[in-house]
Scaffold this motif. Structure first.
Motif, mmCIF file in Angstrom:
data_model
loop_
_atom_site.group_PDB
_atom_site.id
_atom_site.type_symbol
_atom_site.label_atom_id
_atom_site.label_comp_id
_atom_site.label_asym_id
_atom_site.label_seq_id
_atom_site.Cartn_x
_atom_site.Cartn_y
_atom_site.Cartn_z
ATOM 1 N N UNK A 74 0.871 -1.108 -0.004
ATOM 2 C CA UNK A 74 0.053 0.061 -0.145
ATOM 3 C C UNK A 74 0.850 1.311 0.028
ATOM 4 N N UNK A 75 1.039 2.034 -1.214
ATOM 5 C CA UNK A 75 1.662 2.986 -1.200
ATOM 6 C C UNK A 75 0.923 4.246 -1.106
ATOM 7 N N UNK A 76 1.460 5.354 -0.802
ATOM 8 C CA UNK A 76 0.851 6.765 -0.909
ATOM 9 C C UNK A 76 0.078 6.818 -2.288
ATOM 10 N N UNK A 77 -1.196 7.358 -2.539
ATOM 11 C CA UNK A 77 -2.089 7.602 -1.423
ATOM 12 C C UNK A 77 -2.984 6.586 -1.037
ATOM 13 N N UNK A 78 -2.834 5.318 -0.940
ATOM 14 C CA UNK A 78 -3.921 4.125 -0.561
ATOM 15 C C UNK A 78 -4.269 4.510 0.899
ATOM 16 N N UNK A 79 -5.282 4.531 1.438
ATOM 17 C CA UNK A 79 -5.706 4.780 2.662
ATOM 18 C C UNK A 79 -4.872 3.837 3.588
ATOM 19 N N UNK A 80 -4.888 2.543 3.027
ATOM 20 C CA UNK A 80 -4.186 1.625 4.198
ATOM 21 C C UNK A 80 -2.884 1.876 4.447
ATOM 22 N N UNK A 81 -2.295 2.605 3.372
ATOM 23 C CA UNK A 81 -0.719 2.892 3.863
ATOM 24 C C UNK A 81 -0.663 3.951 4.890
ATOM 25 N N UNK A 82 -1.643 4.762 5.034
ATOM 26 C CA UNK A 82 -1.507 5.740 6.078
ATOM 27 C C UNK A 82 -1.912 5.129 7.553
ATOM 28 N N UNK A 83 -3.055 4.191 7.523
ATOM 29 C CA UNK A 83 -3.453 3.683 8.594
ATOM 30 C C UNK A 83 -2.442 2.540 9.167
ATOM 31 N N UNK A 84 -1.719 1.900 8.029
ATOM 32 C CA UNK A 84 -0.748 0.822 8.275
ATOM 33 C C UNK A 84 0.331 1.773 8.903
ATOM 34 N N UNK A 85 1.018 2.875 8.402
ATOM 35 C CA UNK A 85 1.985 3.534 8.977
ATOM 36 C C UNK A 85 1.695 3.959 10.374
ATOM 37 N N UNK A 86 0.317 4.567 10.664
ATOM 38 C CA UNK A 86 0.102 4.797 12.181
ATOM 39 C C UNK A 86 0.206 3.484 12.932
ATOM 40 N N UNK A 87 -0.028 2.504 12.518
ATOM 41 C CA UNK A 87 -0.196 1.419 13.459
ATOM 42 C C UNK A 87 1.238 0.959 13.709
ATOM 43 N N UNK A 88 2.093 1.118 12.846
ATOM 44 C CA UNK A 88 3.599 0.880 13.053
ATOM 45 C C UNK A 88 4.178 1.823 14.052
ATOM 46 N N UNK A 89 3.551 2.813 14.392
ATOM 47 C CA UNK A 89 4.038 3.713 15.363
ATOM 48 C C UNK A 89 3.410 3.399 16.620
ATOM 49 N N UNK A 90 2.293 2.476 16.646
ATOM 50 C CA UNK A 90 1.533 2.391 17.699
ATOM 51 C C UNK A 90 0.596 3.276 18.117
ATOM 52 N N UNK A 91 0.169 3.771 16.957
ATOM 53 C CA UNK A 91 -0.975 5.062 17.069
ATOM 54 C C UNK A 91 -2.061 4.553 16.289
ATOM 55 N N UNK A 92 -3.195 5.483 16.585
ATOM 56 C CA UNK A 92 -4.055 5.742 15.597
ATOM 57 C C UNK A 92 -3.988 6.752 14.430
ATOM 58 N N UNK A 93 -4.513 6.769 13.542
ATOM 59 C CA UNK A 93 -4.431 7.785 12.378
ATOM 60 C C UNK A 93 -4.891 9.118 13.266
ATOM 61 N N UNK A 94 -5.688 9.476 14.006
ATOM 62 C CA UNK A 94 -6.073 10.684 14.383
ATOM 63 C C UNK A 94 -4.975 11.284 15.205
ATOM 64 N N UNK A 95 -4.040 10.398 15.847
ATOM 65 C CA UNK A 95 -2.919 10.692 16.590
ATOM 66 C C UNK A 95 -1.704 11.131 15.856
ATOM 67 N N UNK A 96 -1.709 11.060 14.623
ATOM 68 C CA UNK A 96 -0.334 11.114 13.789
ATOM 69 C C UNK A 96 -0.551 12.340 12.768
ATOM 70 N N UNK A 97 0.452 13.248 12.835
ATOM 71 C CA UNK A 97 0.493 14.340 11.901
ATOM 72 C C UNK A 97 1.560 13.804 10.710
ATOM 73 N N UNK A 98 1.088 13.986 9.367
ATOM 74 C CA UNK A 98 2.198 13.652 8.069
ATOM 75 C C UNK A 98 2.451 15.050 7.608
ATOM 76 N N UNK A 99 3.704 14.974 7.456
ATOM 77 C CA UNK A 99 4.552 16.474 6.953
ATOM 78 C C UNK A 99 5.177 16.066 5.670
ATOM 79 N N UNK A 100 4.619 16.673 4.420
ATOM 80 C CA UNK A 100 5.238 16.338 3.353
ATOM 81 C C UNK A 100 4.902 17.383 2.115
ATOM 82 N N UNK A 101 5.726 17.181 1.040
ATOM 83 C CA UNK A 101 5.562 18.253 -0.042
ATOM 84 C C UNK A 101 4.622 17.899 -1.044
#
Length: 230
Positions: free
Chosen positions: A158-185
């Motif tokens: 699941x690469x960006x912009x797949x929703x599962x990529x973002x939820x999976x990345x949050x889970x990798x940090x042990x967090x829920x998506x709403x607890x995470x801020x993504x910074x990018x260009x």
């Protein structure tokens, strides 16, 4: 409450554009000395990145094949002989590209400030290959500073912009998506798309091009990130 920060890599922590532009211009200059369209080469190569990377992300070809396609397409556009060994040609570009890997000057200072701010969980969410993106983080001196490097290869394809990529990345940090801020260009991949999962996002507009999409913050340097979190 923001408990984690995910950084895009290319264009956010690492100056991908400068490295890629110099690498492909150097390759064409050596392969086709004196080519009349040399000043256009960097722009042409950038245009070829998106469709061919998208084909790989969609599973339409291997990462090696998308690289061959990009080299072939560039040579055909420039009306120069297509190399017999496209893999070797790409590797020569890649060697030049690696030589140009540099962190943006504001990256380390921003990470230091985040540590002082309270140390949110950190990670890198990027669309490159796992091996190459990890090598970039090491090369620019950020290994151990930015948390895990997360690509589609380790997020179930699941690469960006797949929703599962973002939820999976949050889970990798042990967090829920709403607890995470993504910074990018990238306005879509790093700003509007993650918002659909509940993830927060901020647009890093280094060129100060235009206002961000409505409802999303914009910064022009990573130095502004700690204040935004505060």
């Amino acid at each position: 409450m923001i408990r984690g920060v995910l950084f895009d890599l290319d264009g956010t922590l690492l100056d991908h554009r400068s490295a890629a532009d110099a690498a492909i211009t150097g390759w064409v200059s050596a392969y086709a000395p004196g080519h009349a369209r040399l000043p256009e080469v960097a722009g042409l190569w950038e245009e070829l990145e998106l469709p061919h990377l998208a084909a790989w992300h969609a599973g339409e070809c291997t990462v090696e094949e998308q690289r061959r396609r990009r080299v072939r397409a560039l040579c055909e556009e420039l009306c120069v002989r297509v190399p017999a060994d496209l893999d070797a040609a790409y590797e020569e570009f890649s060697r030049r590209y690696r030589e140009g890997w540099r962190a943006y000057p504001d990256a380390v200072a921003a990470l230091d400030a985040l540590d002082a701010f309270g140390g949110p969980a950190l990670g890198v969410l990027t669309n490159g290959t796992q091996r190459v993106q990890e090598a970039k983080v090491r090369a620019i001196g950020l290994e151990g500073r930015v948390g895990p490097v997360l690509t589609g290869e380790v997020l179930g394809g699941h690469f960006k912009p797949s929703p599962a990529g973002y939820t999976g990345a949050a889970a990798a940090l042990g967090l829920e998506p709403h607890e995470v801020l993504l910074v990018g260009d990238d306005v879509v991949k790093d700003v509007t798309a993650p918002a659909a999962t509940g993830m927060r996002s901020v647009w890093l507009d280094r060129l100060n091009l235009e206002p961000p999409p409505e409802g999303f913050p914009r910064i022009t340097t990573l130095a502004d990130l700690p204040a935004l979190l505060a």
